[in-house]
Design an enzyme around this catalytic site. Structure first.
Site, PDB file in Angstrom:
ATOM      1  N   THR A  14       5.532   2.342  -2.936  1.00 48.32           N
ATOM      2  CA  THR A  14       6.840   1.841  -3.377  1.00 48.32           C
ATOM      3  C   THR A  14       7.113   0.537  -2.640  1.00 48.32           C
ATOM      4  O   THR A  14       6.568   0.302  -1.558  1.00 48.32           O
ATOM      5  CB  THR A  14       7.989   2.824  -3.039  1.00 48.32           C
ATOM      6  OG1 THR A  14       7.876   3.172  -1.656  1.00 48.32           O
ATOM      7  CG2 THR A  14       7.947   4.078  -3.886  1.00 48.32           C
ATOM      8  N   GLY A  40      18.535   2.349  22.363  1.00 45.18           N
ATOM      9  CA  GLY A  40      18.677   1.144  21.529  1.00 45.18           C
ATOM     10  C   GLY A  40      19.359   1.520  20.221  1.00 45.18           C
ATOM     11  O   GLY A  40      19.989   2.577  20.104  1.00 45.18           O
ATOM     12  N   LYS A  59       0.794  -1.233   0.000  1.00 44.26           N
ATOM     13  CA  LYS A  59       0.000   0.000   0.000  1.00 44.26           C
ATOM     14  C   LYS A  59       0.826   1.283   0.000  1.00 44.26           C
ATOM     15  O   LYS A  59       0.307   2.369  -0.224  1.00 44.26           O
ATOM     16  CB  LYS A  59      -0.941   0.002   1.207  1.00 44.26           C
ATOM     17  CG  LYS A  59      -0.254   0.047   2.550  1.00 44.26           C
ATOM     18  CD  LYS A  59      -1.300   0.106   3.657  1.00 44.26           C
ATOM     19  CE  LYS A  59      -0.653   0.161   5.011  1.00 44.26           C
ATOM     20  NZ  LYS A  59      -1.607   0.317   6.105  1.00 44.26           N
ATOM     21  N   THR A 105       3.299  -7.926   6.871  1.00 43.19           N
ATOM     22  CA  THR A 105       2.903  -6.517   7.015  1.00 43.19           C
ATOM     23  C   THR A 105       3.824  -5.712   7.928  1.00 43.19           C
ATOM     24  O   THR A 105       3.587  -4.523   8.149  1.00 43.19           O
ATOM     25  CB  THR A 105       1.451  -6.427   7.513  1.00 43.19           C
ATOM     26  OG1 THR A 105       1.315  -7.300   8.657  1.00 43.19           O
ATOM     27  CG2 THR A 105       0.476  -6.872   6.435  1.00 43.19           C
ATOM     28  N   GLY A 125       9.782  -2.428  -0.866  1.00 42.54           N
ATOM     29  CA  GLY A 125      10.953  -2.376   0.020  1.00 42.54           C
ATOM     30  C   GLY A 125      10.619  -2.118   1.478  1.00 42.54           C
ATOM     31  O   GLY A 125      11.478  -2.246   2.349  1.00 42.54           O
ATOM     32  N   GLY A 164      18.003   4.750  18.485  1.00 46.50           N
ATOM     33  CA  GLY A 164      18.416   5.915  19.271  1.00 46.50           C
ATOM     34  C   GLY A 164      19.875   6.261  19.020  1.00 46.50           C
ATOM     35  O   GLY A 164      20.222   7.431  18.789  1.00 46.50           O
ATOM     36  N   GLY A 208      15.317   6.387  24.625  1.00 49.10           N
ATOM     37  CA  GLY A 208      15.692   5.023  24.247  1.00 49.10           C
ATOM     38  C   GLY A 208      17.081   4.976  23.655  1.00 49.10           C
ATOM     39  O   GLY A 208      17.351   5.585  22.626  1.00 49.10           O
ATOM     40  N   THR A 227       9.657  -0.793   5.269  1.00 43.13           N
ATOM     41  CA  THR A 227      10.332   0.091   6.219  1.00 43.13           C
ATOM     42  C   THR A 227      11.815   0.191   5.858  1.00 43.13           C
ATOM     43  O   THR A 227      12.391   1.282   5.816  1.00 43.13           O
ATOM     44  CB  THR A 227      10.208  -0.496   7.645  1.00 43.13           C
ATOM     45  OG1 THR A 227       8.824  -0.682   7.936  1.00 43.13           O
ATOM     46  CG2 THR A 227      10.844   0.410   8.680  1.00 43.13           C
ATOM     47  N   HIS A 256      47.387  -9.674   4.941  1.00 44.30           N
ATOM     48  CA  HIS A 256      48.032  -8.602   5.701  1.00 44.30           C
ATOM     49  C   HIS A 256      48.301  -7.403   4.787  1.00 44.30           C
ATOM     50  O   HIS A 256      48.738  -7.608   3.661  1.00 44.30           O
ATOM     51  CB  HIS A 256      49.367  -9.103   6.259  1.00 44.30           C
ATOM     52  CG  HIS A 256      50.135  -8.030   6.981  1.00 44.30           C
ATOM     53  ND1 HIS A 256      49.797  -7.625   8.250  1.00 44.30           N
ATOM     54  CD2 HIS A 256      51.180  -7.263   6.582  1.00 44.30           C
ATOM     55  CE1 HIS A 256      50.632  -6.655   8.614  1.00 44.30           C
ATOM     56  NE2 HIS A 256      51.473  -6.418   7.628  1.00 44.30           N
TER      57      HIS A 256
END
Ligand code: FAD
Ligand code: NAI
Length: 471
Positions: A40, A186, A37, A147, A42, A189, A184, A44, A450
Site C-alpha cells: 500500500t 519522546g 514494497k 525509503t 503512504g 512514547g 523513551g 510509515t 471572539h
C-alpha cells in the site's frame, strides 16, 4: 510488468516523501515510476504512523472523556464499554481510505506504481523484486531515494510486537495491557502512553533525560505537560536509563539505573514499548552497488539540493538529514521535484512545526528558550494561559498556555510554543507568522474572532509586545 522506456524520474519508496514527489512530478509533466514494497502507498505515516496513531488518540480521548469528564458538563452516561476491536476497525478504515486515496492520486497524475522492492543495479537502473513474484527493472534519468526509516531496536530486547512492541505493535494490541512500560519519553512514547493509559493500562514512561518530549520541546512546556499527563495517570521516571531487558519470564523485566548514578531498580510490565527513536532505512537498496555513502547515523548523504554524490540520484524524507516528520518530507518532496524540473526549490528548515497529539496537544515552531540561551541570542517572552481565555473556559478545557518568544530589539518572532486543546491547529498561525517574519506587534494588532482559542495566541503576542488585556 512495466513499460520499458526510460522514465524522467524513478522514485524508490511510496511513503509521504515518495508519493508526494510522484504526484508533483506527474503534475510537472515528467514521466514517473514509484516503487513501493509494502503493498500500500503512504509509507510509515499513513500505514503505521501519523494516521493510525491519531485515530487511536482521538477515539481513546473520547472514551476517556465520556468516562471521566462528562458528568460535570451535565451529561450522565450509563454503562460505558470499550470495544477495542471496533476502535481498531475505525483506525483501519481511516488508514485504508487514505492509502487508497493516494493510489488514486498517483493514477490521476499518470504515475506508474510498481509494487515491489527496488535495488540499484547501476546508476540509472533499478531492479525490482515484484510483490506478486518475478522481477523487472526500470531506468530513470533521475532517481529519488525515499525509503524512510524504521524503529531503533533496544539492544538485547527483541521486538516481537506482542510483549515487546514498537509503535507498530502499540497501534494494534488486541487487549489492554494491565501494566505497560515505555522506554523513551519522546513523542511516540507519550502519544502511545496516552492511548493505553486512557484505555485502562497502568503506564510508566522511563526517560533518560530530565525532560520528556524528545528533542526540541521547550523546557517550560515539557515540565508543564509532564505535570498534566501525570495528573491523567501516567507515571514518569525521568533521569532514568533503561540498561537492559529480559522477556524470558511471565512479565517483561527492565533494569533501570538513575542517569545520575542512583540505585538500580527492576521494573516489570506485561508489555514494553520501545520508543527510543527511529533510524534511516536503506536495507536491500543496493547503495553499495553504486558507491553511495551514509553518515555515522545511517543517513544518506546529500547536498543542499538533495543530490547525492551522483548528481542525478537525490534523496529526501526520513532516510536523510532533518527532523523525521511527514510534513518535512512533503516539503522536501515538492522542492526536489522543482530542483529536477526547474533548477531551484526551497524548504525553510527554521520554520517546520512540531506537534505532539496528547491531550492537551503540544505544538511549537522556531526556537526554544534553551536553544536561544545556548546560542547567546537575546530574547523577550510573552505568555498567555488558556485559563484566561473565554472559549477555553466555556469549553471547560483550560489547561495550557501560549508562549511567544521575540527579538527584544526588532520584535521579530523567534519561536512559538503552545500547550492547549487545539495547539496542533493553532501552531499554523505561528508558523505563518514566522515564515513571513512577523513581529509580535503584527499579531497583537491582528483582529481575532471572539470567542476562540486563537485569541490566546493574539494575547500572548500582546504580552510579548506590551501587555495582554485579559491577564
Ligand atoms: P516512510 O513513510 O517510512 O516511507 C518509506 C517507504 O519506502 C515505506 O513505505 C517503505 O516500505 C518503502 N521502501 C523502503 N525501501 C524500499 C525499497 N527498497 N523498495 C521499495 N520500497 C521501499 N510525523 C508527523 O509529521 N506527524 C505525526 O503525527 C507522526 N506520527 C507518527 C507516529 C508514529 C507511530 C511513527 C512511527 C511516525 C510518525 N511520524 C509522524 C513520522 C512520519 O511517519 C515520517 O516522518 C514519515 O512517514 C516519513 O516519510 P518518508 O516517505 O520519508 O518515509
Ligand atoms: P524521540 O527521539 O522523539 O524520543 C526518544 C526518547 O527516548 C528520547 O527522549 C531519549 O532520551 C529516550 N531514550 C533513549 N534511550 C533511552 C534509554 N535507554 N532509556 C530511557 N530513555 C531513553 O523518538 P521517538 O519517540 O521514538 O519518535 C521517533 C520519531 O518519530 C521522532 O523523531 C518523531 O519525529 C517521529 N514522530 C512524530 C510524531 C508527531 O509528529 N506527532 C509522532 C510520533 C513519531
Amino acid at each position: 510488468a512495466t513499460e520499458s522506456e526510460e522514465k524522467d524520474l524513478v522514485i524508490i519508496g511510496g511513503g509521504v516523501a515518495g508519493y508526494v514527489a510522484a504526484i508533483k512530478a506527474g503534475q510537472e509533466g515528467l514521466k514517473v515510476a514509484c516503487i513501493e514494497k509494502r503493498g500500500t502507498l503512504g509509507g510509515t505515516c499513513l500505514n503505521v504512523g501519523c494516521i493510525p496513531s491519531k485515530s487511536l488518540l482521538n477515539n481513546s480521548h473520547l472514551y476517556h472523556q465520556i468516562l471521566h469528564d462528562s458528568k460535570h458538563r451535565g451529561i450522565e452516561v450509563g454503562d460505558v464499554k470499550l470495544n477495542l476491536a471496533q476502535l481498531m476497525k475505525a483506525k483501519e478504515q481511516s488508514v485504508s481510505g487514505l492509502t487508497k486515496g493516494v493510489e488514486f492520486l498517483l493514477k490521476k497524475n499518470g504515475v506508474e506504481y510498481i509494487k515491489g522492492a527496488g535495488a540499484f543495479a547501476d546508476e540509472h537502473t533499478i531492479n525490482v523484486k515484484l510483490n506478486d513474484g518475478g522481477e523487472t527493472s526500470v531506468k530513470g534519468k533521475n532517481i529519488l531515494i525515499a525509503t524512510g526509516s524504521e524503529v531503533t531496536p533496544f539492544p538485547g530486547l527483541e521486538i516481537d510486537e506482542k510483549r515487546v512492541i514498537s509503535s507498530t505493535g502499540a497501534i494494534a494490541l488486541e487487549k489492554v495491557p494491565e501494566k505497560m512500560l515505555v522506554i523513551g519519553g519522546g513523542i511516540i512514547g507519550l502519544e502511545m502512553a496516552s492511548v493505553w493509559s486512557r484505555l485502562g493500562a497502568q503506564v510508566t514512561v522511563i526517560e533518560f533525560l530530565d525532560q520528556i518530549g524528545g528533542p526540541g520541546m521547550d523546557l517550560e512546556v515539557a515540565k508543564s505537560i509532564q505535570k498534566i499527563l501525570k495528573k491523567q495517570g501516567i507515571n514518569f521516571k525521568t533521569g532514568t536509563k533503561v540498561v537492559s531487558g529480559d522477556k524470558t519470564g511471565e512479565t517483561v523485566k527492565l533494569e533501570v539505573d538513575s542517569a545520575k548514578g542512583g540505585k538500580p531498580e527492576t521494573l516489570e510490565g506485561d508489555v514494553v514499548l520501545v520508543a527510543i527513536g527511529r533510524r534511516p532505512y536503506t536495507e536491500g537498496l543496493g547503495l553499495e552497488n553504486i558507491g553511495l555513502e551514509k553518515d555515522e547515523r545511517g543517513r544518506v548523504i546529500i547536498d543542499s539540493e538533495y543530490r547525492t554524490k551522483i548528481p542525478h540520484i537525490r534523496c529526501v524524507g526520513d532516510v536523510t538529514f532533518g527532523p523525521m516528520l511527514a510534513h518535512k518530507a512533503e516539503e522536501e518532496a515538492v522542492a526536489v521535484v522543482e530542483y529536477i524540473k526547474k533548477g531551484y526549490g526551497h524548504v525553510n528548515y527554521g520554520c517546520i512545526p512540531s506537534v505532539m497529539y496528547t491531550f492537551p496537544e503540544v505544538a511549537w515552531v522556531g526556537q526554544s528558550e534553551q536553544e536561544l540561551k545556548k546560542a547567546g541570542v537575546p530574547y523577550r517572552v510573552g505568555t498567555f494561559p488558556f485559563s484566561a481565555n473565554s472559549r477555553a473556559k466555556t469549553n471547560l478545557d483550560t489547561e495550557g498556555m501560549v508562549k511567544m518568544i521575540a527579538d527584544p530589539e526588532t520584535d521579530r518572532i523567534l519561536g512559538v510554543h503552545i500547550i492547549g486543546p487545539n495547539a496542533g491547529e493553532m501552531i499554523a498561525e505561528g508558523t505563518l507568522a514566522l515564515e513571513y517574519g512577523a513581529s509580535s506587534e503584527d499579531i497583537a494588532r491582528t483582529c481575532h474572532a471572539h470567542p476562540t482559542l486563537a485569541e490566546a495566541f493574539k494575547e500572548a503576542a500582546m504580552a510579548t509586545h506590551s501587555k495582554a488585556i485579559h491577564f
